[in-house]
Enzyme design. Structure first.
Site, PDB file in Angstrom:
ATOM      1  N   GLY A 107      11.153  15.438 -13.315  1.00 42.62           N
ATOM      2  CA  GLY A 107      11.092  14.093 -14.061  1.00 42.62           C
ATOM      3  C   GLY A 107      11.226  13.039 -12.619  1.00 42.62           C
TER       4      GLY A 107
ATOM      5  CB  ALA B  42      -2.308  11.781  -6.755  1.00 41.53           C
ATOM      6  CB  ILE B  43      -6.008  10.464 -10.166  1.00 45.37           C
ATOM      7  CG1 ILE B  43      -7.729  10.369  -9.052  1.00 45.37           C
ATOM      8  CG2 ILE B  43      -6.909   9.863 -11.646  1.00 45.37           C
ATOM      9  CD1 ILE B  43      -8.951  10.670  -9.441  1.00 45.37           C
TER      10      ILE B  43
ATOM     11  CD  GLU C 133      -2.658   1.692   3.043  1.00 50.23           C
ATOM     12  OE1 GLU C 133      -3.263   2.076   2.998  1.00 50.23           O
ATOM     13  OE2 GLU C 133      -1.697   0.381   3.646  1.00 50.23           O
TER      14      GLU C 133
END
EC number: 2.3.1.48
Length: 455
Positions: free
Chosen positions: A201, A231-232, A187
């Protein structure tokens, strides 16, 4: 508060004559201060002028030595070119040279400026310093998350963290995660990069490092995380999606559930592929596909341009014979004529709009689909040429209407059939009249089609 008026009134005349007037004294002091300040300002301004003149002369001499300042721009261009050269990686595949640009973070890692550390709370000074740096970044970048909650999980010994560390020991960002080895998933609890470092990056490179590390050191094959709306997009780019294929019995009750978050999953690739080599792997796949295409097609062949128009602008050509490679590509005159033919008739757009408005009209519900023979047994005995709006839509999509007359004929057929079968007192009869009136008004409003109503 002291009453100045009262105090001044008790001073005797003798006292006033025997001392210097306070107002006069204060005035003299103020004037003296102003004169002194003006002198100092003039001296300071003179000093500033001398300093500025010296700086100007120094700059002129420096610019003259550097060719008028243009050398700085040239140096900047050289630095940019050198940076681009460092970022570019080349390799040879089947006799062809390919190149791709590495992320700035990859270049910094190669040069030893940054490193990726896996840390947990082992009570060592350096690990605690890194974890504290991560905690501070998470608390700043995730303001809606309780600060105490972030601290508790970052320092929790069941959690691991991978940090981006700029040498000697400046934490740039990182990921805190909890592995469940026996269940083959981990997780991701927190993931953040410092706001001043989000253009190099680091986020993507960090995730690639984490995936390679987990596959090499544990049984983890999947990542699960709850992502907020911001954040998706990042997680999608890193191979996460909203479709959870992992069985609920594996993870339900083990991971933390966040209100308003979106659960996302990443299924990792087999260990034979390194995520850190993903840019090169994708380019190799592209090269292999291009090689296969070249075996079946000549599209990659570049032929010389036609020279005939340089001497004769009005020259007539036979495309198949005079244009090199055209016939080999499978071109024919029939194909050219077919491509130039419009896909839809000239009245298509108006018919689509009109039919859509008819279908959405409140009175259109009796005419939306064909009449059910089981409900109205004798309908098709009376009506020999049935029509409805769904049938018209199907005919329109399949280009069955060559002219607007044909479209209008079918529309009127619906209304006439209804009035022929139903009595004028029925709802069906009245709806047919309302819908026909609506259609006629729409056609009348169009200058291009209004004349069809006179036919």
């Amino acid at each position: 508060m002291v009453d100045r008026k009262r105090n001044s009134s008790v001073i005797s005349d003798n006292e006033e004559n025997g001392r210097v007037d306070k107002k006069t004294k204060i005035k003299d002091e103020i004037e003296g201060d102003e004169v002194e300040r003006d002198v100092k300002n003039e001296e300071a301004n003179g000093a500033d002028t001398d300093d500025k003149e010296e700086v100007r002369k120094d700059n002129e001499e420096e610019n003259a030595e550097n060719g008028g300042g243009e050398g700085d721009d040239d140096d900047d261009d050289d630095d940019e070119a050198e940076e681009e050269k460092k970022r570019t990686t080349t390799f040879n595949f089947d006799g062809v040279t390919y190149s791709f640009k590495e992320r700035p973070s990859v270049l910094e890692e190669k040069e030893g400026k940054i490193e990726f550390r896996v840390v947990n709370n082992d009570n060592t000074k350096e690990s605690l310093m890194v974890l504290t740096g991560l905690k501070n970044i998470f608390q700043k970048q995730l303001p809606k998350m309780p600060r105490e909650y972030i601290s508790r999980l970052v320092y929790d010994r069941s959690h691991l963290s991978m940090a981006v560390v700029r040498k000697p020991l400046t934490v740039v960002g990182g990921i805190t995660y909890r592995p469940f080895d026996n269940r083959e998933f981990a997780e991701i609890v927190f993931c953040a990069i410092s706001s001043t470092e989000q253009v190099r990056g680091y986020g993507a490179h960090l995730m690639n490092h984490l995936k390679d590390y987990c596959r090499a050191t544990s049984n983890v094959k999947y990542f699960l995380t709850y992502a907020d709306n911001y954040a998706i997009g990042y997680f999608k780019k890193q191979g996460f999606n909203k479709e959870i294929t992992l069985d609920k019995s594996v993870w339900m009750g083990y991971i933390k559930d966040y209100e308003g978050g979106t659960l996302m999953q990443c299924s990792m690739l087999p260990p034979i592929l390194r995520y850190l080599d993903s840019a090169k792997i994708l380019l190799l796949q592209k090269a292999a596909i291009e090689k296969k295409i070249k075996l079946r097609s000549k599209a990659h062949v570049v032929r010389p341009g036609l020279q005939v128009f340089k001497t004769n602008k009005d020259a007539k050509l036979n495309p198949a014979k005079d244009i090199p490679g055209l016939a080999e590509s499978g071109w024919s005159e029939e194909m050219d004529k077919l491509a130039q033919k419009p896909k839809r008739g000239p009245h298509y757009n108006f018919m689509v709009t009109l039919l859509s408005e008819l279908t959405n009209h409140p009175s259109a519900w009796p005419f939306s689909t064909p009449v059910n023979k089981e409900e109205v047994g004798d309908y098709y005995d009376v009506i020999k040429e049935p029509m409805d709006l769904s049938t018209m839509e199907s005919k329109l999509e399949n280009d069955k209407y060559d002219s607007f007359d044909q479209f209008l004929y079918d529309a009127r057929l619906i209304f006439n059939n209804c009035r022929s079968y139903n009595a004028d007192s029925t709802t069906y009869f009245k709806n047919a009249t309302k819908l026909e009136k609506f259609m006629n008004n729409k056609i009348k409003d169009s200058a291009e089609y209004s004349h069809f109503l006179d036919q």
